[in-house]
Design a protein around this motif. Structure first.
Motif, short mmCIF file in Angstrom:
data_model
loop_
_atom_site.label_atom_id
_atom_site.label_comp_id
_atom_site.label_asym_id
_atom_site.label_seq_id
_atom_site.Cartn_x
_atom_site.Cartn_y
_atom_site.Cartn_z
N THR A 172 0.82 -1.20 0.00
CA THR A 172 0.00 0.00 0.00
C THR A 172 0.86 1.26 0.00
O THR A 172 0.57 2.23 -0.71
N SER A 208 0.64 4.29 -2.59
CA SER A 208 -0.05 5.50 -2.13
C SER A 208 0.88 6.69 -1.94
O SER A 208 0.49 7.82 -2.26
N THR A 242 -5.28 2.33 0.22
CA THR A 242 -4.69 3.38 -0.62
C THR A 242 -5.62 4.57 -0.75
O THR A 242 -5.19 5.73 -0.64
N MET A 293 -4.03 7.81 0.98
CA MET A 293 -3.59 8.71 -0.08
C MET A 293 -4.30 10.06 0.02
O MET A 293 -3.71 11.12 -0.25
#
Length: 318
Positions: free
Chosen positions: A108, A112, A192, A196
């Motif tokens: 991840t 991200s 993500t 993010m």
């Protein structure tokens, strides 16, 4: 250099004190659970003699402070004890689960972090444009929805409708790297979207805040393009808050994935914690809780130290 060393030592000292306080809270929280642990494990059909013998085996007949220090010393030595549910060593149970959680967090993070930083820079570069508004609305929506809701939407679309990824992310030691990545695609995508959004918004806000500085205006007066101003002048000076939000989201990827792991039945530490709470496997709950606390405190300390070292004004407050 000496100032930086003393600052790092002070942070580490505060981290150790924080971990000690958290360990006390974990122990007291377990002690405050209603009912008798031995009776809960053995069942109502257990005789008083069996319950008493089991209490001595678990050292429940000793004073709480004695059991706390014994547990803490054993933990520091790497001895987590044995699981009450199956009798296996807790270190063996945690080792495989921890590697799975770190694998999910690592995949991840690789997706991200670069994506969030790039989108944050682009949003700052094209501020107040349609692209900026679209990115801001998308990230705000991702932050607003809870993780389990995002996870179930992704399952409905990519597992039920399109049949691209499995709804249960079950991985094993014999699977290849590509098979593991395919298995964790949906939980990775869920995490993500959540982390993010935080990192992208902080990157955008930090760069826009730096753009109001006098040296940025001087760079613009020299005829530099917005792209060069942001990449070579604004972004390096905005690293401190960006590092903070990136490392804190890394801590979330390791510690805060309990809901995501439960939704996708992923064999990580979060799933182990939920299963152990359901089975009242107290030694496993204590061990996993302290590992989560250590990870979160360590990454918070890392964020604090790195953000201070990356900012000259914080390194030299005078």
């Amino acid at each position: 250099m000496q100032t930086n060393t003393s600052m790092i030592l002070r942070r580490l000292g505060l981290g150790v004190v924080t971990l000690l306080v958290i360990s006390v809270l974990i122990f007291l929280g377990v002690e405050a659970l209603p009912g008798d642990l031995a009776e809960a494990v053995l069942g109502q059909s257990a005789t008083p003699e069996t319950v008493e013998a089991f209490q001595k085996e678990l050292k429940l007949d000793l004073p709480p402070y004695t059991r706390y220090f014994s547990w803490l010393v054993s933990f520091m030595q790497g001895d987590f004890g044995n699981s009450l549910a199956n009798g296996r060593p807790i270190a063996e149970l945690i080792g495989w689960r921890l590697s799975n959680t770190l694998f999910l967090a690592g995949i991840t993070a690789l997706i991200s972090i670069p994506l969030a930083v790039v989108l944050g820079i682009l949003a700052a570069l094209y501020r107040n444009t349609l692209f900026d508004r679209f990115i801001s609305i998308g990230t705000l929506s991702a932050i607003s929805f809870p993780e389990f809701f995002v996870a179930y939407i992704l399952i409905a679309v990519f597992s039920v409708q399109l049949a691209m990824f499995p709804s249960m992310s079950n991985i094993g030691p014999r699977m290849s790297l590509l098979q593991k990545i395919h298995a964790v695609a949906l939980p990775c995508l869920t995490l993500t979207l959540v982390v993010m959004a935080h990192m992208m918004r902080m990157t955008r806000a930090a760069i826009i805040n730096v753009l109001t500085s006098p040296f940025i205006e001087m760079a613009r007066l020299k005829g530099l393009s917005w792209k060069r101003v942001i990449l070579h002048h604004a972004f390096p000076n905005a690293l401190s808050p960006i590092i903070n939000v990136v490392v804190l989201n890394l801590a979330y990827l390791v510690v805060g994935v309990v809901v995501v792991e439960v939704v996708f039945v992923y064999p990580g530490l979060g799933q182990l914690l939920v299963d152990s709470v359901a089975k009242r496997d107290i030694p496993v709950v204590q061990a996993v809780g302290l590992i989560f606390a250590f990870t979160y405190v360590f990454l918070n300390l890392s964020a604090d130290i790195l953000s201070t070292l990356s900012n000259p004004r914080l390194r030299n407050p005078k």
